[in-house]
Design a protein around this motif. Structure first.
Motif, PDB file in Angstrom:
ATOM      1  N   LEU A 172       0.843  -1.203   0.000  1.00 23.59           N
ATOM      2  CA  LEU A 172       0.000   0.000   0.000  1.00 23.59           C
ATOM      3  C   LEU A 172       0.880   1.255   0.000  1.00 23.59           C
ATOM      4  N   HIS A 173       0.612   2.143  -0.955  1.00 19.10           N
ATOM      5  CA  HIS A 173       1.361   3.396  -1.075  1.00 19.10           C
ATOM      6  C   HIS A 173       0.459   4.433  -1.727  1.00 19.10           C
ATOM      7  N   GLY A 174       0.858   5.685  -1.648  1.00 14.68           N
ATOM      8  CA  GLY A 174      -0.007   6.738  -2.170  1.00 14.68           C
ATOM      9  C   GLY A 174       0.668   7.612  -3.195  1.00 14.68           C
ATOM     10  N   HIS A 175      -0.158   8.344  -3.914  1.00 15.07           N
ATOM     11  CA  HIS A 175       0.281   9.287  -4.940  1.00 15.07           C
ATOM     12  C   HIS A 175      -0.591  10.531  -4.863  1.00 15.07           C
ATOM     13  N   THR A 176      -0.066  11.626  -5.330  1.00 15.43           N
ATOM     14  CA  THR A 176      -0.895  12.763  -5.687  1.00 15.43           C
ATOM     15  C   THR A 176      -1.048  12.673  -7.195  1.00 15.43           C
ATOM     16  N   TYR A 177      -2.211  12.242  -7.622  1.00 19.92           N
ATOM     17  CA  TYR A 177      -2.492  12.072  -9.039  1.00 19.92           C
ATOM     18  C   TYR A 177      -2.885  13.412  -9.647  1.00 19.92           C
ATOM     19  N   LEU A 227     -21.788  12.967 -19.315  1.00 24.77           N
ATOM     20  CA  LEU A 227     -21.924  13.717 -20.565  1.00 24.77           C
ATOM     21  C   LEU A 227     -23.059  13.171 -21.433  1.00 24.77           C
ATOM     22  N   ARG A 228     -23.275  11.866 -21.389  1.00 22.90           N
ATOM     23  CA  ARG A 228     -24.366  11.257 -22.180  1.00 22.90           C
ATOM     24  C   ARG A 228     -25.739  11.745 -21.758  1.00 22.90           C
ATOM     25  N   THR A 229     -25.864  12.276 -20.544  1.00 28.25           N
ATOM     26  CA  THR A 229     -27.167  12.755 -20.060  1.00 28.25           C
ATOM     27  C   THR A 229     -27.431  14.204 -20.444  1.00 28.25           C
ATOM     28  N   ARG A 230     -26.431  14.876 -20.978  1.00 26.45           N
ATOM     29  CA  ARG A 230     -26.558  16.305 -21.291  1.00 26.45           C
ATOM     30  C   ARG A 230     -27.171  16.503 -22.674  1.00 26.45           C
ATOM     31  N   ASP A 231     -28.059  17.476 -22.785  1.00 28.14           N
ATOM     32  CA  ASP A 231     -28.725  17.755 -24.059  1.00 28.14           C
ATOM     33  C   ASP A 231     -27.748  18.167 -25.157  1.00 28.14           C
ATOM     34  N   ASN A 232     -26.646  18.828 -24.790  1.00 27.84           N
ATOM     35  CA  ASN A 232     -25.692  19.289 -25.809  1.00 27.84           C
ATOM     36  C   ASN A 232     -24.701  18.198 -26.231  1.00 27.84           C
ATOM     37  N   ARG A 233     -24.725  17.050 -25.578  1.00 22.32           N
ATOM     38  CA  ARG A 233     -23.995  15.831 -25.957  1.00 22.32           C
ATOM     39  C   ARG A 233     -22.493  16.012 -26.215  1.00 22.32           C
ATOM     40  N   PRO A 234     -21.744  16.613 -25.289  1.00 21.92           N
ATOM     41  CA  PRO A 234     -20.289  16.643 -25.467  1.00 21.92           C
ATOM     42  C   PRO A 234     -19.719  15.235 -25.269  1.00 21.92           C
ATOM     43  N   ALA A 235     -18.445  15.064 -25.595  1.00 27.90           N
ATOM     44  CA  ALA A 235     -17.795  13.759 -25.481  1.00 27.90           C
ATOM     45  C   ALA A 235     -16.446  13.917 -24.785  1.00 27.90           C
ATOM     46  N   CYS A 236     -16.132  12.984 -23.918  1.00 28.52           N
ATOM     47  CA  CYS A 236     -14.821  12.952 -23.279  1.00 28.52           C
ATOM     48  C   CYS A 236     -13.859  12.266 -24.245  1.00 28.52           C
ATOM     49  N   LEU A 237     -12.919  13.032 -24.764  1.00 30.12           N
ATOM     50  CA  LEU A 237     -12.024  12.564 -25.817  1.00 30.12           C
ATOM     51  C   LEU A 237     -10.734  11.967 -25.291  1.00 30.12           C
ATOM     52  N   GLN A 238     -10.321  12.382 -24.101  1.00 32.47           N
ATOM     53  CA  GLN A 238      -9.021  11.951 -23.595  1.00 32.47           C
ATOM     54  C   GLN A 238      -8.948  12.195 -22.097  1.00 32.47           C
ATOM     55  N   VAL A 239      -8.324  11.262 -21.398  1.00 36.34           N
ATOM     56  CA  VAL A 239      -8.030  11.430 -19.980  1.00 36.34           C
ATOM     57  C   VAL A 239      -6.558  11.102 -19.786  1.00 36.34           C
ATOM     58  N   ILE A 240      -5.850  12.008 -19.144  1.00 39.97           N
ATOM     59  CA  ILE A 240      -4.445  11.792 -18.817  1.00 39.97           C
ATOM     60  C   ILE A 240      -4.330  11.758 -17.297  1.00 39.97           C
ATOM     61  N   VAL A 241      -3.677  10.727 -16.793  1.00 39.73           N
ATOM     62  CA  VAL A 241      -3.450  10.602 -15.359  1.00 39.73           C
ATOM     63  C   VAL A 241      -1.946  10.528 -15.131  1.00 39.73           C
ATOM     64  N   ARG A 242      -1.443  11.499 -14.390  1.00 41.80           N
ATOM     65  CA  ARG A 242      -0.025  11.535 -14.026  1.00 41.80           C
ATOM     66  C   ARG A 242       0.093  10.974 -12.616  1.00 41.80           C
ATOM     67  N   GLU A 243       0.858   9.870 -12.495  1.00 41.63           N
ATOM     68  CA  GLU A 243       1.039   9.219 -11.202  1.00 41.63           C
ATOM     69  C   GLU A 243       2.244   9.778 -10.457  1.00 41.63           C
ATOM     70  N   TYR A 295       3.099   9.198 -16.780  1.00 38.95           N
ATOM     71  CA  TYR A 295       1.660   9.418 -16.955  1.00 38.95           C
ATOM     72  C   TYR A 295       1.104   8.474 -18.009  1.00 38.95           C
ATOM     73  N   VAL A 296      -0.217   8.330 -17.981  1.00 34.08           N
ATOM     74  CA  VAL A 296      -0.957   7.468 -18.902  1.00 34.08           C
ATOM     75  C   VAL A 296      -1.957   8.327 -19.655  1.00 34.08           C
ATOM     76  N   VAL A 297      -2.124   8.041 -20.939  1.00 34.88           N
ATOM     77  CA  VAL A 297      -3.144   8.685 -21.760  1.00 34.88           C
ATOM     78  C   VAL A 297      -4.180   7.623 -22.095  1.00 34.88           C
ATOM     79  N   TYR A 298      -5.449   7.919 -21.814  1.00 37.98           N
ATOM     80  CA  TYR A 298      -6.559   7.030 -22.206  1.00 37.98           C
ATOM     81  C   TYR A 298      -7.400   7.763 -23.235  1.00 37.98           C
ATOM     82  N   ARG A 299      -7.572   7.127 -24.388  1.00 37.67           N
ATOM     83  CA  ARG A 299      -8.464   7.640 -25.436  1.00 37.67           C
ATOM     84  C   ARG A 299      -9.461   6.561 -25.785  1.00 37.67           C
ATOM     85  N   PRO A 300     -10.753   6.860 -25.699  1.00 35.98           N
ATOM     86  CA  PRO A 300     -11.757   5.853 -26.030  1.00 35.98           C
ATOM     87  C   PRO A 300     -11.786   5.546 -27.517  1.00 35.98           C
TER      88      PRO A 300
END
Length: 140
Positions: free
Chosen positions: A40-45, A109-125, A130-135
């Motif tokens: 067990l260890h921690g990070h500030t992500y 975002l799927r519940t919003r009338d304007n229907r934006p999309a999450c294109l990318q998430v970057i998590v720096r450990e 860091y990791v890049v997630y793209r759907p």
């Protein structure tokens, strides 16, 4: 927080929103192949989220920055990631964390009338990792 420049995702949306945030959390990877990460260890992500869309809501937002922060920070800050239900069937690696953050945001975002999309998430450990997630396109 220091300024970061991250990889850009290509898209054809008129608007692009980026939100940086951070949270502190602990985790462990219960497999001997994980080496020191078994303990067990921690990070500030540090997290960067990219959202795209063509239409704004009545207030002029793709989505309010505060709503994005609340969605992630309130969920994960000062917790043990292994204790979250989404990590019961898999280890809470940085890759899986990025994927779960995307899922949480995209579900809203799927519940919003304007229907934006999450294109990318970057998590720096760490400062150097860091990791890049793209759907996939069909997941948007």
């Amino acid at each position: 927080m220091m300024q970061q420049f991250y990889p850009q995702v290509q898209h054809d949306f008129r608007f692009e929103l980026n939100k940086d945030m951070h949270f502190s959390a602990a985790h462990f990877i219960p497999d001997e192949e994980a080496g020191k990460c078994q303990v067990l260890h921690g990070h500030t992500y540090f997290v960067n989220v990219t959202i795209g869309g063509n239409e704004l809501d009545p207030l002029g937002f793709l989505i309010d920055f505060k709503q994005l922060k609340d969605l992630i920070h309130k969920k994960y800050d000062h917790t043990v990631l292994n204790d979250h239900p989404e990590f019961q069937a898999t280890f809470p690696t940085t890759e899986r964390l990025a994927e779960q953050i995307w899922k949480s945001i995209q579900d809203v975002l799927r519940t919003r009338d304007n229907r934006p999309a999450c294109l990318q998430v970057i998590v720096r450990e760490t400062p150097t990792s860091y990791v890049v997630y793209r759907p996939l396109q069909e997941d948007l």
